[in-house]
Design a protein around this motif. Sequence first.
Motif, PDB file in Angstrom:
ATOM      1  N   ASN A  98      -9.008  -1.424  -2.467  1.00  0.00           N
ATOM      2  CA  ASN A  98     -10.218  -2.337  -2.647  1.00  0.00           C
ATOM      3  C   ASN A  98     -11.327  -1.765  -1.650  1.00  0.00           C
ATOM      4  OD1 ASN A  98      -9.775  -3.685  -0.160  1.00  0.00           O
ATOM      5  ND2 ASN A  98      -8.592  -5.274  -1.419  1.00  0.00           N
ATOM      6  N   GLU A  99     -12.284  -2.461  -1.413  1.00  0.00           N
ATOM      7  CA  GLU A  99     -13.533  -2.013  -0.495  1.00  0.00           C
ATOM      8  C   GLU A  99     -12.889  -1.879   0.841  1.00  0.00           C
ATOM      9  OE1 GLU A  99     -16.842  -4.250   0.665  1.00  0.00           O
ATOM     10  OE2 GLU A  99     -16.240  -5.513  -1.299  1.00  0.00           O
ATOM     11  N   ASN A 100     -11.800  -2.564   1.370  1.00  0.00           N
ATOM     12  CA  ASN A 100     -11.399  -2.742   2.801  1.00  0.00           C
ATOM     13  C   ASN A 100     -10.360  -1.931   2.742  1.00  0.00           C
ATOM     14  OD1 ASN A 100     -12.551  -5.926   2.150  1.00  0.00           O
ATOM     15  ND2 ASN A 100     -13.384  -4.762   3.800  1.00  0.00           N
ATOM     16  N   ILE A 101      -9.477  -1.682   1.975  1.00  0.00           N
ATOM     17  CA  ILE A 101      -8.031  -1.183   1.917  1.00  0.00           C
ATOM     18  C   ILE A 101      -7.906   0.007   1.279  1.00  0.00           C
ATOM     19  CG2 ILE A 101      -5.607  -1.481   1.444  1.00  0.00           C
ATOM     20  CD1 ILE A 101      -6.099  -4.662   1.751  1.00  0.00           C
ATOM     21  N   LYS A 102      -7.494   1.101   1.858  1.00  0.00           N
ATOM     22  CA  LYS A 102      -7.150   2.581   1.300  1.00  0.00           C
ATOM     23  C   LYS A 102      -5.542   2.735   1.301  1.00  0.00           C
ATOM     24  CE  LYS A 102     -11.777   4.380   1.284  1.00  0.00           C
ATOM     25  NZ  LYS A 102     -11.953   3.843  -0.142  1.00  0.00           N
ATOM     26  N   ILE A 103      -5.093   3.163   0.466  1.00  0.00           N
ATOM     27  CA  ILE A 103      -3.429   3.505   0.583  1.00  0.00           C
ATOM     28  C   ILE A 103      -3.227   5.057   0.698  1.00  0.00           C
ATOM     29  CG2 ILE A 103      -1.123   3.024  -0.645  1.00  0.00           C
ATOM     30  CD1 ILE A 103      -2.813   0.361   0.116  1.00  0.00           C
ATOM     31  N   ALA A 104      -2.550   5.103   1.651  1.00  0.00           N
ATOM     32  CA  ALA A 104      -1.896   6.374   1.966  1.00  0.00           C
ATOM     33  C   ALA A 104      -0.101   6.167   1.514  1.00  0.00           C
ATOM     34  CB  ALA A 104      -1.745   6.817   3.290  1.00  0.00           C
ATOM     35  N   SER A 105       0.351   7.307   1.074  1.00  0.00           N
ATOM     36  CA  SER A 105       1.724   7.326   0.477  1.00  0.00           C
ATOM     37  C   SER A 105       2.649   7.039   1.407  1.00  0.00           C
ATOM     38  CB  SER A 105       2.094   8.372  -0.316  1.00  0.00           C
ATOM     39  OG  SER A 105       2.007   9.656   0.626  1.00  0.00           O
ATOM     40  N   SER A 106       2.497   7.457   2.755  1.00  0.00           N
ATOM     41  CA  SER A 106       3.493   7.316   3.961  1.00  0.00           C
ATOM     42  C   SER A 106       2.788   7.840   5.158  1.00  0.00           C
ATOM     43  CB  SER A 106       4.805   8.018   3.722  1.00  0.00           C
ATOM     44  OG  SER A 106       4.593   9.400   3.961  1.00  0.00           O
ATOM     45  N   PRO A 107       3.490   7.530   6.280  1.00  0.00           N
ATOM     46  CA  PRO A 107       3.127   8.256   7.635  1.00  0.00           C
ATOM     47  C   PRO A 107       3.196   9.785   7.619  1.00  0.00           C
ATOM     48  CG  PRO A 107       4.445   6.063   7.873  1.00  0.00           C
ATOM     49  CD  PRO A 107       4.494   6.567   6.596  1.00  0.00           C
ATOM     50  N   VAL A 108       3.989  10.159   6.595  1.00  0.00           N
ATOM     51  CA  VAL A 108       4.273  11.803   6.597  1.00  0.00           C
ATOM     52  C   VAL A 108       2.882  12.439   6.204  1.00  0.00           C
ATOM     53  CG1 VAL A 108       5.532  13.685   5.870  1.00  0.00           C
ATOM     54  CG2 VAL A 108       6.555  11.265   6.176  1.00  0.00           C
ATOM     55  N   ASP A 109       2.307  11.627   5.275  1.00  0.00           N
ATOM     56  CA  ASP A 109       1.102  12.194   4.416  1.00  0.00           C
ATOM     57  C   ASP A 109      -0.339  12.419   5.259  1.00  0.00           C
ATOM     58  OD1 ASP A 109      -0.577  13.157   2.455  1.00  0.00           O
ATOM     59  OD2 ASP A 109      -0.602  11.042   1.387  1.00  0.00           O
ATOM     60  N   LEU A 110      -0.127  13.166   6.002  1.00  0.00           N
ATOM     61  CA  LEU A 110      -1.293  13.260   7.097  1.00  0.00           C
ATOM     62  C   LEU A 110      -2.507  13.876   6.431  1.00  0.00           C
ATOM     63  CD1 LEU A 110       0.181  14.774  10.270  1.00  0.00           C
ATOM     64  CD2 LEU A 110      -0.043  12.392   9.707  1.00  0.00           C
ATOM     65  N   THR A 111      -2.292  14.681   5.303  1.00  0.00           N
ATOM     66  CA  THR A 111      -3.475  15.131   4.520  1.00  0.00           C
ATOM     67  C   THR A 111      -4.215  13.792   3.806  1.00  0.00           C
ATOM     68  OG1 THR A 111      -2.354  17.367   4.348  1.00  0.00           O
ATOM     69  CG2 THR A 111      -4.288  16.520   2.731  1.00  0.00           C
ATOM     70  N   GLY A 112      -3.070  13.035   3.240  1.00  0.00           N
ATOM     71  CA  GLY A 112      -3.663  11.707   2.573  1.00  0.00           C
ATOM     72  C   GLY A 112      -4.658  10.774   3.556  1.00  0.00           C
ATOM     73  N   ILE A 113      -3.928  10.655   4.646  1.00  0.00           N
ATOM     74  CA  ILE A 113      -4.491   9.563   5.595  1.00  0.00           C
ATOM     75  C   ILE A 113      -5.789  10.185   6.121  1.00  0.00           C
ATOM     76  CG2 ILE A 113      -4.053   8.899   7.834  1.00  0.00           C
ATOM     77  CD1 ILE A 113      -1.139   8.830   7.785  1.00  0.00           C
TER      78      ILE A 113
END
Length: 234
Positions: A98-113
Amino acid sequence: MSDYTLGIKELDAVIGGIKKGSNIMLIGPPMSGKEVILYYIMYYGAAKNENAVITVTTRESATNILEWFKEHKLALPLARVGIVDCVTKTLGGAAAENENIKIASSPVDLTGIGVKISQFFEEYYMKKNIKKTQLHINSLSTILMYSNIQTVFRFLHVFTGRIKATGALGIYTIESGMHDEQSIATLKQLFDGMIEIKSEDDKNFIRVVGLSPKPTPWFEYEIEGANVKIVGRK
């Protein structure tokens, strides 16, 4: 008024505020209340100083963090708060953004983060025109469990550079005693200063190094609910 403050008045009084573009390592042992200190800085930054605050969490889900603030009756101004949740998907939970929360797949996913952080930066800086932003990463220790030091260094190099370029403030927590000294020394190159925490004789102490001409004294503190209370100094 100084560019940024921590909200812990005894420390702020000694360091005289934190310059724009500063990156700070928050380092201390487990069970020393680092998380509460970071939440306290987060609340103070967003609610009192009207900064945007982006928190990357590798330890608690975003829902749990927001619940923690509610339980302690701290009204977070949600229009200025963004959380990148690296936990919920890992645990197999239902992950809705939502507008406050974005989800990354895991702490490994540095690109996604990195992508999620950038989206929040753009939203606050460009769309909402909030020129003062804090980025908190809690915790580098979790990220280091999954990625090697060179990968983490490159990831952080991008964001510490962005903090400098945009005049933001970055705070990055790490567990002391969990990593070899070489890794800590490598990461320290990216930071302007440190908030150091140590535990002695069942007491916790905090000081700030590198943000003023000399380190602050060690202040003894206690955590009372959501408050960080200074009770003495060494």
